[in-house]
Scaffold this motif. Structure first.
Motif, PDB file in Angstrom:
ATOM      1  N   ASN A 193       0.821  -1.213   0.000  1.00 31.78           N
ATOM      2  CA  ASN A 193       0.000   0.000   0.000  1.00 31.78           C
ATOM      3  C   ASN A 193       0.856   1.264   0.000  1.00 31.78           C
ATOM      4  N   PHE A 194       1.994   1.196   0.697  1.00 34.12           N
ATOM      5  CA  PHE A 194       2.856   2.371   0.843  1.00 34.12           C
ATOM      6  C   PHE A 194       4.306   1.989   0.533  1.00 34.12           C
ATOM      7  N   PRO A 195       4.627   1.763  -0.749  1.00 36.09           N
ATOM      8  CA  PRO A 195       5.982   1.336  -1.108  1.00 36.09           C
ATOM      9  C   PRO A 195       7.062   2.348  -0.716  1.00 36.09           C
ATOM     10  N   ASP A 196       6.654   3.607  -0.508  1.00 32.59           N
ATOM     11  CA  ASP A 196       7.616   4.643  -0.117  1.00 32.59           C
ATOM     12  C   ASP A 196       7.585   4.900   1.392  1.00 32.59           C
ATOM     13  N   PHE A 197       7.034   3.936   2.151  1.00 33.60           N
ATOM     14  CA  PHE A 197       6.895   4.109   3.601  1.00 33.60           C
ATOM     15  C   PHE A 197       8.251   4.361   4.254  1.00 33.60           C
ATOM     16  N   GLU A 198       8.324   5.423   5.049  1.00 35.56           N
ATOM     17  CA  GLU A 198       9.518   5.718   5.847  1.00 35.56           C
ATOM     18  C   GLU A 198       9.123   5.683   7.310  1.00 35.56           C
ATOM     19  N   GLN A 199       9.832   4.877   8.076  1.00 29.89           N
ATOM     20  CA  GLN A 199       9.415   4.653   9.462  1.00 29.89           C
ATOM     21  C   GLN A 199       9.619   5.881  10.341  1.00 29.89           C
ATOM     22  N   ASN A 200      10.756   6.532  10.216  1.00 30.60           N
ATOM     23  CA  ASN A 200      11.069   7.712  11.031  1.00 30.60           C
ATOM     24  C   ASN A 200      10.794   7.454  12.512  1.00 30.60           C
ATOM     25  N   GLU A 201       9.875   8.216  13.103  1.00 32.87           N
ATOM     26  CA  GLU A 201       9.607   8.067  14.547  1.00 32.87           C
ATOM     27  C   GLU A 201       8.474   7.085  14.841  1.00 32.87           C
ATOM     28  N   THR A 202       7.893   6.482  13.807  1.00 29.19           N
ATOM     29  CA  THR A 202       6.811   5.511  14.022  1.00 29.19           C
ATOM     30  C   THR A 202       7.368   4.257  14.676  1.00 29.19           C
ATOM     31  N   ARG A 203       6.751   3.839  15.771  1.00 30.33           N
ATOM     32  CA  ARG A 203       7.157   2.610  16.427  1.00 30.33           C
ATOM     33  C   ARG A 203       6.419   1.424  15.812  1.00 30.33           C
ATOM     34  N   ILE A 204       7.114   0.293  15.662  1.00 31.23           N
ATOM     35  CA  ILE A 204       6.527  -0.924  15.102  1.00 31.23           C
ATOM     36  C   ILE A 204       6.432  -1.974  16.204  1.00 31.23           C
ATOM     37  N   ALA A 205       5.219  -2.528  16.382  1.00 32.41           N
ATOM     38  CA  ALA A 205       4.993  -3.618  17.345  1.00 32.41           C
ATOM     39  C   ALA A 205       4.637  -4.868  16.558  1.00 32.41           C
ATOM     40  N   VAL A 206       5.259  -5.997  16.904  1.00 33.89           N
ATOM     41  CA  VAL A 206       5.017  -7.233  16.155  1.00 33.89           C
ATOM     42  C   VAL A 206       4.733  -8.385  17.108  1.00 33.89           C
ATOM     43  N   PHE A 207       3.866  -9.294  16.648  1.00 43.18           N
ATOM     44  CA  PHE A 207       3.511 -10.473  17.441  1.00 43.18           C
ATOM     45  C   PHE A 207       3.941 -11.728  16.686  1.00 43.18           C
ATOM     46  N   GLY A 208       4.788 -12.529  17.329  1.00 38.28           N
ATOM     47  CA  GLY A 208       5.179 -13.815  16.737  1.00 38.28           C
ATOM     48  C   GLY A 208       6.473 -13.745  15.953  1.00 38.28           C
ATOM     49  N   ASN A 209       7.193 -14.859  15.932  1.00 39.52           N
ATOM     50  CA  ASN A 209       8.503 -14.912  15.281  1.00 39.52           C
ATOM     51  C   ASN A 209       8.434 -14.672  13.781  1.00 39.52           C
ATOM     52  N   VAL A 212       8.137 -11.026  13.207  1.00 38.70           N
ATOM     53  CA  VAL A 212       9.450 -10.414  13.475  1.00 38.70           C
ATOM     54  C   VAL A 212      10.349 -10.571  12.254  1.00 38.70           C
ATOM     55  N   ASP A 213      10.389 -11.779  11.708  1.00 37.21           N
ATOM     56  CA  ASP A 213      11.250 -12.049  10.544  1.00 37.21           C
ATOM     57  C   ASP A 213      10.838 -11.194   9.353  1.00 37.21           C
ATOM     58  N   ALA A 214       9.519 -11.091   9.113  1.00 39.94           N
ATOM     59  CA  ALA A 214       9.027 -10.314   7.968  1.00 39.94           C
ATOM     60  C   ALA A 214       9.352  -8.829   8.119  1.00 39.94           C
ATOM     61  N   ALA A 215       9.190  -8.308   9.330  1.00 37.44           N
ATOM     62  CA  ALA A 215       9.482  -6.891   9.585  1.00 37.44           C
ATOM     63  C   ALA A 215      10.980  -6.616   9.436  1.00 37.44           C
ATOM     64  N   THR A 216      11.786  -7.524   9.933  1.00 39.82           N
ATOM     65  CA  THR A 216      13.245  -7.368   9.835  1.00 39.82           C
ATOM     66  C   THR A 216      13.689  -7.409   8.381  1.00 39.82           C
ATOM     67  N   LEU A 220      12.414  -2.823   8.660  1.00 38.78           N
ATOM     68  CA  LEU A 220      11.727  -2.022   9.674  1.00 38.78           C
ATOM     69  C   LEU A 220      12.426  -2.160  11.030  1.00 38.78           C
ATOM     70  N   ARG A 221      12.397  -1.106  11.797  1.00 37.30           N
ATOM     71  CA  ARG A 221      12.923  -1.128  13.170  1.00 37.30           C
ATOM     72  C   ARG A 221      11.825  -1.618  14.096  1.00 37.30           C
ATOM     73  N   ILE A 222      12.074  -2.685  14.804  1.00 40.09           N
ATOM     74  CA  ILE A 222      11.069  -3.241  15.716  1.00 40.09           C
ATOM     75  C   ILE A 222      11.287  -2.676  17.114  1.00 40.09           C
ATOM     76  N   ASP A 223      10.256  -2.047  17.654  1.00 36.13           N
ATOM     77  CA  ASP A 223      10.361  -1.424  18.973  1.00 36.13           C
ATOM     78  C   ASP A 223       9.669  -2.233  20.064  1.00 36.13           C
ATOM     79  N   ILE A 224       8.673  -3.024  19.671  1.00 30.72           N
ATOM     80  CA  ILE A 224       7.878  -3.780  20.654  1.00 30.72           C
ATOM     81  C   ILE A 224       7.656  -5.182  20.113  1.00 30.72           C
ATOM     82  N   LYS A 225       7.961  -6.193  20.960  1.00 31.61           N
ATOM     83  CA  LYS A 225       7.770  -7.583  20.558  1.00 31.61           C
ATOM     84  C   LYS A 225       6.888  -8.310  21.564  1.00 31.61           C
ATOM     85  N   ALA A 226       6.083  -9.223  21.040  1.00 34.36           N
ATOM     86  CA  ALA A 226       5.297 -10.131  21.885  1.00 34.36           C
ATOM     87  C   ALA A 226       5.129 -11.423  21.089  1.00 34.36           C
ATOM     88  N   PRO A 227       4.901 -12.553  21.723  1.00 37.24           N
ATOM     89  CA  PRO A 227       4.884 -12.700  23.178  1.00 37.24           C
ATOM     90  C   PRO A 227       6.291 -12.859  23.752  1.00 37.24           C
TER      91      PRO A 227
END
Length: 247
Positions: A193-209, A212-216, A220-227
């Motif tokens: 949807n947003f191929p030009d997405f820039e994370q900047n100060e947006t925090r990314i929270a991810v659930f599940g390994n 995490v792998d897809a975001a990495t 993307l910078r991962i700021d919050i992980k669960a579980p």
């Protein structure tokens, strides 16, 4: 930076006192919900083309509520009356509870895991003489087929529904402090949807390994992980983070 807004890439919970409601009330933040992906039906003709005849199976493996809905939808489209003898292997209590929408629970043979698919495997192993059907999406975690193959049982996967990326173009100029993801498909939707997405100060929270792998992989910078042992749910992880930055 303090957190004032969160976007959760899932539908809004239907229950009144959801953990998100408590998070909103306690931390005085805004939480919006928007599915980044949605499910579309596969018709009975497509299922037949996969050489699947429901009459050939004696047990159904159900990993989600979507799988429950689409199995019974296909059964109806094929005019297949599900026999009382059918065994149901449900990945979690939530899936088993949802099954009551279609069957009289106490009159059926229902076997329930705790939460992870690996916890359901020992129950399936006890009934290795059954012929198992796995109704699934076109997007399926590889560990599920791998674990079923390792059991040496007779089983077949059927694609009964498809996971489709939602149109999020109306969010292009809308910004949130935290974006919350629960699947690799959610990450894929963000990038499509947003191929030009820039994370900047947006925090990314991810659930599940896998998320995490897809975001990495997406850079993307991962700021919050669960579980985690300390925060087994996403809402607990979010609350811990919000408390730490909003002091």
């Amino acid at each position: 930076m303090k957190v004032k807004t969160i976007l959760v890439s899932q539908p809004e919970p239907k229950m009144e006192n959801s953990p998100y409601s408590k998070l909103i009330d306690k931390e005085k933040i805004k939480v919006d919900f928007r599915p980044f992906i949605h499910v579309e039906s596969v018709d009975a003709k497509s299922v037949r083309q996969q050489k699947i005849d429901p009459k050939e199976f004696t047990a159904i493996i159900l990993t989600s509520r979507n799988a429950v809905d689409h199995f019974f939808r296909i059964a109806e489209e094929m005019r297949f009356k599900v026999p009382d003898s059918m065994k149901y292997f449900c990945q979690s209590e939530a899936v088993a509870y949802y099954l009551q929408k279609y069957v009289v629970y106490r009159k059926r043979k229902i076997y329930v895991g705790k939460r992870q698919f690996s916890e359901l495997v020992p129950l399936i192993k006890k009934y290795k003489d059954e012929i198992f059907l796995l109704p699934s999406s076109d997007v399926q975690k590889q560990d599920v087929p791998d674990q079923l193959n390792a059991l040496g049982i007779s089983w077949k996967r059927g694609i009964f529904y498809k996971t489709v990326i939602s149109d999020l173009s109306d969010l292009r100029n809308v910004y949130y402090d935290i974006l919350v993801f629960f699947s690799p498909s959610g990450i894929e939707s963000l990038l499509q949807n947003f191929p030009d997405f820039e994370q900047n100060e947006t925090r990314i929270a991810v659930f599940g390994n896998s998320t995490v792998d897809a975001a990495t992989l997406a850079g993307l910078r991962i700021d919050i992980k669960a579980p985690t042992p300390e925060t087994p749910s996403m809402t607990m992880a979010l609350q811990k983070y919000v408390i730490s930055v909003n002091k």
